[in-house]
Design a protein around this motif. Structure first.
Motif, PDB file in Angstrom:
ATOM      1  N   VAL A 267      16.643  81.283  67.949  1.00 21.57           N
ATOM      2  CA  VAL A 267      16.995  80.514  67.141  1.00 21.57           C
ATOM      3  C   VAL A 267      16.906  78.949  66.436  1.00 21.57           C
ATOM      4  CG1 VAL A 267      19.405  80.470  65.813  1.00 21.57           C
ATOM      5  CG2 VAL A 267      18.959  82.426  67.086  1.00 21.57           C
ATOM      6  N   ILE A 268      17.505  78.026  67.641  1.00 25.40           N
ATOM      7  CA  ILE A 268      17.552  76.772  67.207  1.00 25.40           C
ATOM      8  C   ILE A 268      16.409  76.224  67.341  1.00 25.40           C
ATOM      9  CG2 ILE A 268      17.297  74.713  68.897  1.00 25.40           C
ATOM     10  CD1 ILE A 268      19.613  75.976  70.800  1.00 25.40           C
ATOM     11  N   LEU A 273      14.113  73.095  65.143  1.00 24.50           N
ATOM     12  CA  LEU A 273      12.148  72.448  65.526  1.00 24.50           C
ATOM     13  C   LEU A 273      11.727  72.365  64.876  1.00 24.50           C
ATOM     14  CD1 LEU A 273      12.274  73.319  69.657  1.00 24.50           C
ATOM     15  CD2 LEU A 273      13.281  71.717  68.851  1.00 24.50           C
ATOM     16  N   SER A 274      10.243  71.041  64.966  1.00 22.17           N
ATOM     17  CA  SER A 274       9.556  71.550  63.936  1.00 22.17           C
ATOM     18  C   SER A 274       8.511  72.438  64.379  1.00 22.17           C
ATOM     19  CB  SER A 274       8.665  69.694  63.652  1.00 22.17           C
ATOM     20  OG  SER A 274       8.652  69.559  65.117  1.00 22.17           O
ATOM     21  N   GLN A 275       7.285  72.461  63.525  1.00 25.81           N
ATOM     22  CA  GLN A 275       6.165  73.506  63.500  1.00 25.81           C
ATOM     23  C   GLN A 275       5.562  72.974  64.993  1.00 25.81           C
ATOM     24  OE1 GLN A 275       6.030  76.146  62.005  1.00 25.81           O
ATOM     25  NE2 GLN A 275       4.743  76.605  63.628  1.00 25.81           N
ATOM     26  N   LYS A 276       5.467  71.894  65.442  1.00 24.52           N
ATOM     27  CA  LYS A 276       4.712  71.052  66.655  1.00 24.52           C
ATOM     28  C   LYS A 276       5.074  71.603  68.021  1.00 24.52           C
ATOM     29  CE  LYS A 276       6.278  66.815  67.250  1.00 24.52           C
ATOM     30  NZ  LYS A 276       6.389  65.311  67.458  1.00 24.52           N
ATOM     31  N   LYS A 279       4.855  76.204  69.036  1.00 31.44           N
ATOM     32  CA  LYS A 279       4.037  76.944  70.530  1.00 31.44           C
ATOM     33  C   LYS A 279       4.464  77.518  71.880  1.00 31.44           C
ATOM     34  CE  LYS A 279       1.815  72.436  71.254  1.00 31.44           C
ATOM     35  NZ  LYS A 279       0.434  72.205  71.219  1.00 31.44           N
ATOM     36  N   PHE A 280       5.621  76.365  71.799  1.00 32.49           N
ATOM     37  CA  PHE A 280       6.843  77.003  73.667  1.00 32.49           C
ATOM     38  C   PHE A 280       7.241  77.918  73.552  1.00 32.49           C
ATOM     39  CE2 PHE A 280       5.243  72.161  73.305  1.00 32.49           C
ATOM     40  CZ  PHE A 280       4.423  71.659  73.799  1.00 32.49           C
ATOM     41  N   PHE A 281       7.514  78.899  72.453  1.00 38.68           N
ATOM     42  CA  PHE A 281       8.555  79.862  72.499  1.00 38.68           C
ATOM     43  C   PHE A 281       7.394  81.267  71.854  1.00 38.68           C
ATOM     44  CE2 PHE A 281      11.296  76.300  71.708  1.00 38.68           C
ATOM     45  CZ  PHE A 281      11.733  75.706  72.279  1.00 38.68           C
TER      46      PHE A 281
END
Length: 333
Positions: A267-268, A273-276, A279-281
């Motif tokens: 959700v966070i 968070l921005s689009q960049k 990818k970490f999720f």
């Protein structure tokens, strides 16, 4: 096989209806729906508030109520006490046929500007009918906060479905009936499917009940069922693992609650968070489930995108199952 699956599911349903904790979990969709309706704002709701004197000028009160929240007080002294409290509220005090604004001094500048503008409009006799302003919702047909709360609740219900499975397995272990089941013609596959049904039942029907209560009944329910069913697979797997490895309810419930961490992270990531950073999720199945539900609740999702996000959830859950399946099979024998 189908008969034995139904017997296991029916037995779980009857047991859960008598157990206080399990019954509470089954009722969670109703409670969440009522809470969301009670506390979520509308798409045009405002948090700006004014304090006015009751009975001083009803037309004045009704005019301000069209644009902001209004609290009424008996006299000016009561308004002063109210304005001096910590939250931001502006007093509107009559003075010689006119009005002046009373502030504490720590109110946001935009609220004060809004109050000045509204006071000026009232004095000039400007009404809503005199305005040619149009409200542009930017494809937001529902309140953004309410949609987020419903989306989060749907994913929470899927986790609770896994918790329900774990509680049922622990109850059977406590009653010494788990090992006895496999002395009957019941196969492990039938047992797993039968036990999974209660979690699937809660996830699907609980989500449908939730969206109906919160006025999202006009969405594509079939899309919701597809996403909810696939998302619940992760909770089912974890529910079996925790039910088979724990001997007490508290331990199993505590372990399953860890699933709320990747849920909150999803959700966070999506909302803040921005689009960049997205990818970490990508590893998080709740991330893709949340995005799929967001499309469904907004009524902007095509089947292609829903299947794409659901497929990614299924792929991740499949990988988790491959890792945990040997442990489940081992403990069932």
């Amino acid at each position: 096989m189908l008969k034995r699956i139904w017997i296991i599911f029916n037995r779980d349903l009857k047991v859960n209806a008598k157990d206080a904790l399990s019954l509470y979990i089954l009722l969670i969709p109703f409670l969440l729906g009522l809470a969301i309706n009670l506390f979520s704002p509308g798409i045009t709701d405002t948090s700006i508030r004014f304090a006015l004197i009751e009975g001083e000028n009803q037309d004045h009160v009704e005019y301000f109520q069209q644009f902001a929240k209004v609290e009424l007080f008996k006299n000016e002294e009561d308004i002063i006490k109210r304005v001096e409290k910590r939250d931001a509220i502006i007093g509107v005090i009559p003075e010689k046929g006119n009005y002046y604004l009373m502030t504490q001094g720590n109110e946001p500048e935009e609220i004060i500007d809004f109050a000045k503008l509204l006071k000026s409009f009232y004095e000039r006799g400007v009404s809503i009918e005199n305005s040619n302003v149009k409200l542009v919702e930017l494809d937001r047909k529902v309140p953004p906060l309410k949609k987020t709360m419903v989306n989060l609740s749907i994913l929470m219900i899927s986790i609770l479905g896994g918790m329900l499975i774990a509680l049922n397995i622990i109850e059977e272990k406590t009653d010494k009936t788990l090992s006895a089941i496999f002395l009957t013609p019941t196969k492990p596959s039938s047992y797993i499917l039968g036990k999974s049904l209660i979690g699937v039942f809660l996830s699907i029907f609980g989500s449908i009940i939730l969206v109906v209560i919160t006025d999202f009944g006009g969405i594509n329910l079939l899309q919701l069922v597809v996403v909810t069913l696939i998302t619940s697979l992760l909770s089912i797997i974890i529910g079996f693992i925790e039910g088979l490895t724990n001997d007490d309810v508290i331990g199993a419930a505590s372990s399953i609650k860890l699933l709320f961490l990747p849920l909150i992270a999803a959700v966070i990531a999506t909302e803040l968070l921005s689009q960049k950073w997205q990818k970490f999720f990508y590893w998080d199945p709740f991330y893709w489930a949340y995005k799929a539900n967001d499309l469904i609740l907004s009524q902007t999702g095509s089947w292609r995108r829903v299947w794409l996000y659901s497929g990614l959830v299924l792929l991740i859950c499949g990988g988790i199952y491959i890792i945990l399946a040997p442990q489940i099979k081992k403990r069932l024998h």
